[in-house]
Design a protein around this motif. Structure first.
Motif, PDB file in Angstrom:
ATOM      1  N   VAL A   5       0.801  -1.137  -0.074  1.00 16.60           N
ATOM      2  CA  VAL A   5      -0.069   0.104   0.010  1.00 16.60           C
ATOM      3  C   VAL A   5       0.959   1.067  -0.042  1.00 16.60           C
ATOM      4  O   VAL A   5       1.998   1.370   0.687  1.00 16.60           O
ATOM      5  CB  VAL A   5      -1.168  -0.011   1.237  1.00 16.60           C
ATOM      6  N   ILE A   6       0.529   2.200  -0.731  1.00 14.86           N
ATOM      7  CA  ILE A   6       1.200   3.489  -0.714  1.00 14.86           C
ATOM      8  C   ILE A   6       0.836   4.089   0.650  1.00 14.86           C
ATOM      9  O   ILE A   6      -0.561   4.278   0.748  1.00 14.86           O
ATOM     10  CB  ILE A   6       0.823   4.233  -2.002  1.00 14.86           C
ATOM     11  N   PRO A   7       1.676   4.738   1.365  1.00 12.26           N
ATOM     12  CA  PRO A   7       1.334   5.413   2.477  1.00 12.26           C
ATOM     13  C   PRO A   7       0.331   6.346   2.506  1.00 12.26           C
ATOM     14  O   PRO A   7      -0.508   6.775   3.219  1.00 12.26           O
ATOM     15  CB  PRO A   7       2.552   5.722   3.141  1.00 12.26           C
ATOM     16  N   ALA A   8       0.332   7.277   1.538  1.00 13.45           N
ATOM     17  CA  ALA A   8      -0.664   8.208   1.195  1.00 13.45           C
ATOM     18  C   ALA A   8      -1.990   7.923   1.126  1.00 13.45           C
ATOM     19  O   ALA A   8      -2.764   8.667   1.452  1.00 13.45           O
ATOM     20  CB  ALA A   8      -0.185   9.030   0.023  1.00 13.45           C
ATOM     21  N   ALA A   9      -2.259   6.720   0.704  1.00 11.96           N
ATOM     22  CA  ALA A   9      -3.413   6.143   0.506  1.00 11.96           C
ATOM     23  C   ALA A   9      -4.201   5.936   1.789  1.00 11.96           C
ATOM     24  O   ALA A   9      -5.231   6.309   2.128  1.00 11.96           O
ATOM     25  CB  ALA A   9      -3.470   4.690  -0.189  1.00 11.96           C
ATOM     26  N   ARG A  10      -3.428   5.443   2.993  1.00 13.43           N
ATOM     27  CA  ARG A  10      -3.951   5.354   4.151  1.00 13.43           C
ATOM     28  C   ARG A  10      -4.330   6.900   4.626  1.00 13.43           C
ATOM     29  O   ARG A  10      -5.394   6.900   5.312  1.00 13.43           O
ATOM     30  CB  ARG A  10      -2.895   4.717   5.106  1.00 13.43           C
ATOM     31  N   GLU A  11      -3.326   7.537   4.639  1.00 16.35           N
ATOM     32  CA  GLU A  11      -3.792   9.165   4.869  1.00 16.35           C
ATOM     33  C   GLU A  11      -4.931   9.843   4.281  1.00 16.35           C
ATOM     34  O   GLU A  11      -5.777  10.378   4.901  1.00 16.35           O
ATOM     35  CB  GLU A  11      -2.503  10.185   4.753  1.00 16.35           C
TER      36      GLU A  11
ATOM     37  N   VAL B  96      -9.268   9.887 -10.202  1.00 22.27           N
ATOM     38  CA  VAL B  96      -7.732   9.987  -9.798  1.00 22.27           C
ATOM     39  C   VAL B  96      -7.177   8.663 -10.185  1.00 22.27           C
ATOM     40  O   VAL B  96      -7.274   7.737 -10.100  1.00 22.27           O
ATOM     41  CB  VAL B  96      -7.644  10.095  -8.109  1.00 22.27           C
ATOM     42  N   GLY B  97      -5.795   9.297 -10.961  1.00 24.93           N
ATOM     43  CA  GLY B  97      -5.195   7.966 -11.393  1.00 24.93           C
ATOM     44  C   GLY B  97      -3.900   8.205 -11.837  1.00 24.93           C
ATOM     45  O   GLY B  97      -3.223   9.355 -11.758  1.00 24.93           O
ATOM     46  N   ASP B  98      -3.110   7.278 -12.120  1.00 27.19           N
ATOM     47  CA  ASP B  98      -1.629   7.531 -12.392  1.00 27.19           C
ATOM     48  C   ASP B  98      -1.312   7.322 -13.923  1.00 27.19           C
ATOM     49  O   ASP B  98       0.095   7.669 -14.293  1.00 27.19           O
ATOM     50  CB  ASP B  98      -0.734   6.500 -11.458  1.00 27.19           C
ATOM     51  N   ASN B  99      -2.007   6.893 -14.703  1.00 23.95           N
ATOM     52  CA  ASN B  99      -1.502   6.593 -16.069  1.00 23.95           C
ATOM     53  C   ASN B  99      -2.496   7.620 -17.020  1.00 23.95           C
ATOM     54  O   ASN B  99      -3.749   7.588 -16.929  1.00 23.95           O
ATOM     55  CB  ASN B  99      -2.224   5.099 -16.453  1.00 23.95           C
ATOM     56  N   PRO B 100      -1.476   8.566 -17.829  1.00 27.72           N
ATOM     57  CA  PRO B 100      -2.226   9.388 -18.465  1.00 27.72           C
ATOM     58  C   PRO B 100      -3.144   8.879 -19.582  1.00 27.72           C
ATOM     59  O   PRO B 100      -4.205   9.413 -19.906  1.00 27.72           O
ATOM     60  CB  PRO B 100      -1.087  10.436 -19.099  1.00 27.72           C
TER      61      PRO B 100
ATOM     62  N   LEU C  83      -4.038  13.504 -11.804  1.00 32.31           N
ATOM     63  CA  LEU C  83      -3.061  12.800 -12.076  1.00 32.31           C
ATOM     64  C   LEU C  83      -2.025  12.821 -10.850  1.00 32.31           C
ATOM     65  O   LEU C  83      -1.629  13.795 -10.504  1.00 32.31           O
ATOM     66  CB  LEU C  83      -2.212  13.398 -13.431  1.00 32.31           C
ATOM     67  N   VAL C  84      -1.709  11.557 -10.397  1.00 34.43           N
ATOM     68  CA  VAL C  84      -0.631  11.450  -9.131  1.00 34.43           C
ATOM     69  C   VAL C  84       0.543  11.087  -9.864  1.00 34.43           C
ATOM     70  O   VAL C  84       0.581  10.356 -10.875  1.00 34.43           O
ATOM     71  CB  VAL C  84      -1.350  10.383  -8.163  1.00 34.43           C
ATOM     72  N   CYS C  85       1.432  11.158  -9.037  1.00 35.34           N
ATOM     73  CA  CYS C  85       2.910  10.825  -9.552  1.00 35.34           C
ATOM     74  C   CYS C  85       3.604   9.488  -8.732  1.00 35.34           C
ATOM     75  O   CYS C  85       4.670   9.399  -8.550  1.00 35.34           O
ATOM     76  CB  CYS C  85       3.992  12.179  -9.048  1.00 35.34           C
ATOM     77  N   THR C  86       2.695   8.773  -8.556  1.00 33.79           N
ATOM     78  CA  THR C  86       3.202   7.575  -7.535  1.00 33.79           C
ATOM     79  C   THR C  86       3.237   6.289  -8.397  1.00 33.79           C
ATOM     80  O   THR C  86       3.154   5.108  -7.853  1.00 33.79           O
ATOM     81  CB  THR C  86       2.091   7.316  -6.391  1.00 33.79           C
ATOM     82  N   GLY C  87       2.897   6.386  -9.690  1.00 28.73           N
ATOM     83  CA  GLY C  87       2.739   5.143 -10.538  1.00 28.73           C
ATOM     84  C   GLY C  87       3.395   5.364 -11.757  1.00 28.73           C
ATOM     85  O   GLY C  87       4.681   5.795 -11.846  1.00 28.73           O
ATOM     86  N   VAL C  88       2.691   4.992 -12.968  1.00 25.68           N
ATOM     87  CA  VAL C  88       3.064   4.980 -14.365  1.00 25.68           C
ATOM     88  C   VAL C  88       3.662   6.490 -14.724  1.00 25.68           C
ATOM     89  O   VAL C  88       4.834   6.519 -15.147  1.00 25.68           O
ATOM     90  CB  VAL C  88       2.006   4.698 -15.182  1.00 25.68           C
ATOM     91  N   TYR C  89       2.952   7.576 -14.162  1.00 22.49           N
ATOM     92  CA  TYR C  89       3.488   8.851 -14.578  1.00 22.49           C
ATOM     93  C   TYR C  89       4.585   9.435 -13.601  1.00 22.49           C
ATOM     94  O   TYR C  89       4.144   9.264 -12.236  1.00 22.49           O
ATOM     95  CB  TYR C  89       2.214   9.827 -14.581  1.00 22.49           C
TER      96      TYR C  89
ATOM     97  N   VAL D  15      -0.893  16.208  -8.841  1.00 23.79           N
ATOM     98  CA  VAL D  15      -0.591  16.428  -7.485  1.00 23.79           C
ATOM     99  C   VAL D  15       0.398  15.142  -7.212  1.00 23.79           C
ATOM    100  O   VAL D  15       0.498  14.148  -7.970  1.00 23.79           O
ATOM    101  CB  VAL D  15      -1.678  16.123  -6.618  1.00 23.79           C
ATOM    102  N   SER D  16       1.086  15.322  -5.985  1.00 22.31           N
ATOM    103  CA  SER D  16       2.020  14.525  -5.578  1.00 22.31           C
ATOM    104  C   SER D  16       1.528  12.936  -5.499  1.00 22.31           C
ATOM    105  O   SER D  16       2.026  11.867  -5.752  1.00 22.31           O
ATOM    106  CB  SER D  16       2.820  14.799  -4.698  1.00 22.31           C
ATOM    107  N   ASP D  17       0.401  12.826  -4.741  1.00 22.21           N
ATOM    108  CA  ASP D  17      -0.228  11.621  -4.508  1.00 22.21           C
ATOM    109  C   ASP D  17      -2.003  11.693  -4.171  1.00 22.21           C
ATOM    110  O   ASP D  17      -2.289  12.778  -4.397  1.00 22.21           O
ATOM    111  CB  ASP D  17       0.512  10.993  -3.193  1.00 22.21           C
TER     112      ASP D  17
END
Length: 400
Positions: A57-63, A305-309, A338-344, A382-384
């Motif tokens: 799990v990405i910590p930002a998800a729990r937050e 919200v996603g990571d893949n453009p 768009l978040v920066c924790t995955g593909v992008y 955004v970052s996450d």
């Protein structure tokens, strides 16, 4: 591709009416409303690269969910998890998310890449060859398909079809089969393990009009119906660089079919992000979720919200464009985040990096979904996911 629009048109109005009449909670429970005013917005959250990387799990998800879940463990706003994964049961994905995120995720909050195939009832009674991995038969039956044959079952019935792996070739010539019912369509639920076997046997079905034990002088065209889900070329797991997705497998199948026949492979249905039908399906589930919680206000604003453009952002922007012209339904907008924790990543190679020669980003989408470069631009970067949630709550005037 006309089948996609027809299916959406048949399905959406009825679901909106059912959602408006429903007031019971998930599993028959009635959800109590908190002191916060009823939400008029909802979230469409990608999973891989947004909430998790592989099995971590990405910590930002729990937050993020600490802000979205009330003290009773209930979501404060409607949320659906929209993933292009498909090699898992819907209930299993919900259990997995519940364990990772620390609150109860219900199965009907999860949309897998193939979930909208439930709408293609005209194919549910056909005998379908199903490709992918995981609980294939269970998933196909949950979607409504009554008669499915796996690639492994087809290979067992016709062992001479699979000739790439020398160790798996039959040592003696088996007797020809004449008792195997014809295949009437192909169901592509996700990337298989042995690509060469699936490519070969799917081609055999298409070229033989569903009778792989025979040979035809000329391949039939149009070919048997093909339903496919998840066109992602790439996805993000634990590796530093993106991994091949089911879209890469589809690209191979299309190229082989074109090379062998001189014609284009055609799809009776193509779903998963960025397909418009997937977002319409998600919108309907958000409406049902809000009605079950007793939130009478219509859900006007959607935030994807996603990571893949190419899948998350393109699809959300395409759906937003669609919302500006349609008349039915409650939603009026779908903002892409768009978040920066995955593909992008703004600092690394990826789908948003310039192509050689500086012509712009390479096109990683599927050929049938078209390409509009402007739809790759997210409304917000955004970052996450935690920052995404804070952004949305602030825009909606909710307490942070």
């Amino acid at each position: 591709m006309a089948a996609l629009g027809e299916a959406a048109a048949r399905w959406a109005p009825g679901l909106w009416r059912r959602a408006a009449r429903s007031a019971t909670g998930f599993g028959g429970r009635r959800f109590a409303s908190g002191s916060q005013s009823p939400p008029t917005f909802g979230f469409l959250l990608d999973i891989d690269g947004v909430l998790v990387r592989g099995h971590q799990v990405i910590p930002a998800a729990r937050e993020a969910f600490r802000r979205l879940v009330d003290p009773q463990g209930q979501l404060r706003v409607p949320v659906v998890f929209v993933t292009n994964a498909g090699n898992i049961l819907q209930c299993s994905k919900a259990q997995e998310l519940s364990a990772l995120l620390g609150f109860q995720v219900e199965p009907d909050q999860v949309i897998l890449s193939h979930s909208p195939m439930k709408l293609f009832s005209q194919h549910h009674d056909k005998r379908m060859l199903v490709s992918g991995q995981g609980p294939l038969v269970e998933n196909a039956r949950a979607l409504g398909f009554k008669h499915v044959v796996t690639v492994d079952e087809l290979r067992a019935a016709f062992p001479v079809l699979d000739m790439v792996d020398l160790q798996r070739r039959p040592k003696t010539a088996p007797l020809p089969r004449n008792d195997f019912p014809a295949i009437e369509g192909v169901l592509l639920l996700g990337e298989p393990v042995r690509w060469e076997t699936s490519l070969q046997l799917i081609m055999d079905i298409l070229l033989s009009d569903g009778n792989p034990g025979t040979g035809l002088a000329m391949a039939p065209y149009p070919h048997l119906p093909v339903l496919a889900s998840n066109t992602d070329l790439l996805w993000m797991a634990e590796a530093k660089m993106p991994r091949f997705g089911h879209g890469t497998f589809l690209l191979c199948l299309e190229a082989v079919y074109r090379k062998v026949t001189g014609r284009e492979l055609c799809y009776a249905g193509l779903m998963g992000k960025p397909s418009l039908l997937t977002y319409q399906y998600a919108e309907g589930l958000l409406a049902r979720q809000a009605a079950r919680r007793g939130w009478a206000a219509p859900i006007r604003s959607l935030y994807a919200v996603g990571d893949n453009p190419m899948s998350d952002i393109y699809g959300a922007n395409l759906f937003h464009q669609h919302l500006q012209t349609r008349r039915e339904g409650a939603a009026r907008s779908c903002a892409s985040i768009l978040v920066c924790t995955g593909v992008y990543s703004p600092r690394a190679w990826g789908p948003a990096a310039p192509a050689l020669g500086g012509e712009g980003p390479p096109f990683h989408g599927h050929r049938d979904l078209g390409f509009n470069p402007g739809l790759l631009q997210a409304a917000h970067v955004v970052s996450d996911v935690h920052e995404a949630v804070r952004l949305v709550l602030g825009k909606e005037g909710w307490a942070l």
